[in-house]
Design a protein around this motif. Sequence first.
Motif, PDB file in Angstrom:
ATOM      1  N   CYS A   1     101.490  71.646  87.141  1.00 19.07           N
ATOM      2  CA  CYS A   1     100.643  70.880  88.063  1.00 19.07           C
ATOM      3  C   CYS A   1     100.560  71.641  89.383  1.00 19.07           C
ATOM      4  CB  CYS A   1     101.235  69.485  88.283  1.00 19.07           C
ATOM      5  SG  CYS A   1     100.276  68.449  89.415  1.00 19.07           S
ATOM      6  N   THR A   2      99.336  72.083  89.736  1.00 19.22           N
ATOM      7  CA  THR A   2      99.163  72.990  90.876  1.00 19.22           C
ATOM      8  C   THR A   2      98.043  72.519  91.799  1.00 19.22           C
ATOM      9  OG1 THR A   2      99.834  74.802  89.400  1.00 19.22           O
ATOM     10  CG2 THR A   2      98.901  75.419  91.538  1.00 19.22           C
ATOM     11  N   PRO A   3      98.313  71.562  92.672  1.00 21.84           N
ATOM     12  CA  PRO A   3      97.308  71.173  93.662  1.00 21.84           C
ATOM     13  C   PRO A   3      97.077  72.315  94.657  1.00 21.84           C
ATOM     14  CG  PRO A   3      99.008  69.488  93.430  1.00 21.84           C
ATOM     15  CD  PRO A   3      99.503  70.712  92.740  1.00 21.84           C
ATOM     16  N   VAL A   4      95.813  72.590  94.955  1.00 22.81           N
ATOM     17  CA  VAL A   4      95.450  73.593  95.950  1.00 22.81           C
ATOM     18  C   VAL A   4      94.714  72.879  97.076  1.00 22.81           C
ATOM     19  CG1 VAL A   4      94.042  75.633  96.429  1.00 22.81           C
ATOM     20  CG2 VAL A   4      95.352  75.492  94.292  1.00 22.81           C
TER      21      VAL A   4
ATOM     22  N   ALA B   1      98.588  64.407 103.194  1.00 23.58           N
ATOM     23  CA  ALA B   1      97.893  64.869 101.992  1.00 23.58           C
ATOM     24  C   ALA B   1      98.860  65.600 101.061  1.00 23.58           C
ATOM     25  CB  ALA B   1      96.739  65.786 102.381  1.00 23.58           C
ATOM     26  N   VAL B   2      99.735  66.432 101.623  1.00 28.27           N
ATOM     27  CA  VAL B   2     100.741  67.125 100.806  1.00 28.27           C
ATOM     28  C   VAL B   2     101.672  66.109 100.146  1.00 28.27           C
ATOM     29  CG1 VAL B   2     102.720  68.690 100.881  1.00 28.27           C
ATOM     30  CG2 VAL B   2     100.657  69.232 102.197  1.00 28.27           C
ATOM     31  N   TYR B   3     102.094  65.126 100.907  1.00 24.35           N
ATOM     32  CA  TYR B   3     102.987  64.092 100.376  1.00 24.35           C
ATOM     33  C   TYR B   3     102.359  63.375  99.184  1.00 24.35           C
ATOM     34  CZ  TYR B   3     105.596  59.660 100.293  1.00 24.35           C
ATOM     35  OH  TYR B   3     106.320  58.562  99.910  1.00 24.35           O
ATOM     36  N   GLN B   4     101.085  63.041  99.299  1.00 26.67           N
ATOM     37  CA  GLN B   4     100.411  62.372  98.185  1.00 26.67           C
ATOM     38  C   GLN B   4     100.359  63.278  96.950  1.00 26.67           C
ATOM     39  OE1 GLN B   4      99.682  59.192  98.148  1.00 26.67           O
ATOM     40  NE2 GLN B   4     100.343  58.999 100.279  1.00 26.67           N
ATOM     41  N   CYS B   5     100.233  64.572  97.171  1.00 28.84           N
ATOM     42  CA  CYS B   5     100.227  65.514  96.038  1.00 28.84           C
ATOM     43  C   CYS B   5     101.590  65.591  95.372  1.00 28.84           C
ATOM     44  CB  CYS B   5      99.810  66.909  96.505  1.00 28.84           C
ATOM     45  SG  CYS B   5      98.046  67.053  96.884  1.00 28.84           S
TER      46      CYS B   5
ATOM     47  N   VAL C   1      96.108  64.686  91.071  1.00 24.52           N
ATOM     48  CA  VAL C   1      96.355  65.727  92.073  1.00 24.52           C
ATOM     49  C   VAL C   1      96.206  67.154  91.556  1.00 24.52           C
ATOM     50  CG1 VAL C   1      97.934  64.170  93.256  1.00 24.52           C
ATOM     51  CG2 VAL C   1      98.861  65.874  91.681  1.00 24.52           C
ATOM     52  N   ASN C   2      96.141  67.345  90.259  1.00 23.61           N
ATOM     53  CA  ASN C   2      96.109  68.699  89.699  1.00 23.61           C
ATOM     54  C   ASN C   2      94.715  69.309  89.832  1.00 23.61           C
ATOM     55  OD1 ASN C   2      97.210  70.950  88.430  1.00 23.61           O
ATOM     56  ND2 ASN C   2      96.809  70.190  86.375  1.00 23.61           N
ATOM     57  N   ASP C   3      94.327  69.558  91.085  1.00 28.28           N
ATOM     58  CA  ASP C   3      92.950  69.960  91.375  1.00 28.28           C
ATOM     59  C   ASP C   3      92.921  70.672  92.735  1.00 28.28           C
ATOM     60  OD1 ASP C   3      90.180  70.163  91.179  1.00 28.28           O
ATOM     61  OD2 ASP C   3      89.926  68.091  90.517  1.00 28.28           O
ATOM     62  N   THR C   4      91.729  70.948  93.221  1.00 28.47           N
ATOM     63  CA  THR C   4      91.537  71.638  94.493  1.00 28.47           C
ATOM     64  C   THR C   4      90.827  70.709  95.471  1.00 28.47           C
ATOM     65  OG1 THR C   4      91.375  73.752  93.328  1.00 28.47           O
ATOM     66  CG2 THR C   4      90.523  73.670  95.591  1.00 28.47           C
ATOM     67  N   PHE C   5      91.348  70.626  96.715  1.00 31.02           N
ATOM     68  CA  PHE C   5      90.849  69.634  97.660  1.00 31.02           C
ATOM     69  C   PHE C   5      90.615  70.231  99.045  1.00 31.02           C
ATOM     70  CE2 PHE C   5      93.661  67.487  94.639  1.00 31.02           C
ATOM     71  CZ  PHE C   5      92.851  66.452  94.169  1.00 31.02           C
TER      72      PHE C   5
ATOM     73  N   GLU D   1      89.571  61.957  99.554  1.00 26.56           N
ATOM     74  CA  GLU D   1      89.571  60.510  99.812  1.00 26.56           C
ATOM     75  C   GLU D   1      89.643  59.739  98.503  1.00 26.56           C
ATOM     76  OE1 GLU D   1      87.021  59.757 103.852  1.00 26.56           O
ATOM     77  OE2 GLU D   1      85.900  60.560 102.147  1.00 26.56           O
ATOM     78  N   LYS D   2      88.889  60.185  97.509  1.00 23.47           N
ATOM     79  CA  LYS D   2      88.808  59.472  96.234  1.00 23.47           C
ATOM     80  C   LYS D   2      90.079  59.621  95.409  1.00 23.47           C
ATOM     81  CE  LYS D   2      86.090  59.233  91.962  1.00 23.47           C
ATOM     82  NZ  LYS D   2      84.907  59.775  91.221  1.00 23.47           N
ATOM     83  N   HIS D   3      90.588  60.850  95.296  1.00 20.53           N
ATOM     84  CA  HIS D   3      91.700  61.107  94.373  1.00 20.53           C
ATOM     85  C   HIS D   3      93.080  60.992  95.030  1.00 20.53           C
ATOM     86  CE1 HIS D   3      89.153  62.422  91.018  1.00 20.53           C
ATOM     87  NE2 HIS D   3      88.400  63.001  91.931  1.00 20.53           N
ATOM     88  N   LEU D   4      93.172  61.359  96.312  1.00 13.48           N
ATOM     89  CA  LEU D   4      94.458  61.326  96.995  1.00 13.48           C
ATOM     90  C   LEU D   4      94.620  60.110  97.897  1.00 13.48           C
ATOM     91  CD1 LEU D   4      94.739  65.088  98.159  1.00 13.48           C
ATOM     92  CD2 LEU D   4      95.491  64.067  95.989  1.00 13.48           C
TER      93      LEU D   4
END
Length: 350
Positions: free
Chosen positions: A159-162, A211-215, A223-227, A297-300
Amino acid sequence: MEFTIKKVLITGGSGFLGINLIRYLHSRGFALVSLDLVEFNYPDMNDLITHVKGDIRDAALIDELTAGCQMVIHCAAALPLYPPEDIYTTDIEGTRNLCNAAAKHKIERFIHISSTAVYGIPDHHPIYETDKLEGVGPYGEAKIQAEEECFVLREKGICTPVLRPKSFIGPERLGVFDLLFDWAKSGKNFPVIGKGDNKYQLLDVEDLCEAVYQCLILPEEKVNDTFNIGAKKFGTIREDYQRVLDYAGYGRHIVGLPEKPVIWTLKVLEKLKLSPLYKWVYETASKDSFVSIEKAEKHLGFTPKFSNSESLIRNYQWYLEHYEDFRNLSGISHRVPWKQGILRLAKIFF
């Protein structure tokens, strides 16, 4: 998602974002390990976390530290004022070391702090995560390649949130923003390239930490996406910077300068190493620059607390309160003032 204590490796932990993340996440129960080239020296946190002085280009050290953690937050980067070789080796090879170790040790989550510099100088706004990437200069180019290393890691099942944050500010941020704060404190007008009527989005470091905390805590599928990450409320350069001058209380104003002559002059000064402003800064300063944060806003559930002007003023308040601590320091990181060079002499005319 049920929360259990996780051990998190934070690269760049001695930096501006690093220390803000450390304080933010420690207060929420995480066990933290900081890795940075610079000695970790924060009296309030020294005894509360593990801190290691080292280089992300040291693959053996990275392997050792990653093996003992469940999650990684990768903030470390060589910033644009570093020599190109350091930028490429740190931002690309260092990221590759971290990704390789994360895959080897099956890290639960690897959060990469990228930059909106990957978009270069766009021809439209707002910018979306799906827009083309075209970095300007070594830093922008290296950030794109660093993301590519992270996408390979994501393909391996990690799982790699960017996150692509706008320029983030707040307590303890200096760097290029020291120019504005120094001139405001000195009771000077502040020059901007062009009329200053371009919309320029910033980001408060506390909102980025959230935002990092939510990831770290939200389900992987979210969260496994780019934001893109940025302020929700922002105005023009003239409007937001004027708020700082108003707060300073000297009755000073933003002064617009003709764009083409100023950019030409700054190019020359950069080549002569007489100015801290680099190409991406002065070539985008007069342009609109803002990203869509709809996806975050939608995902996190990303809901920024601070507007541009609120972030700038609370940063300036911290600047005034701690001025004696850094007044004689200079360097090329976000935590110290950048050398103003010949720009300091320009204050005479404003």
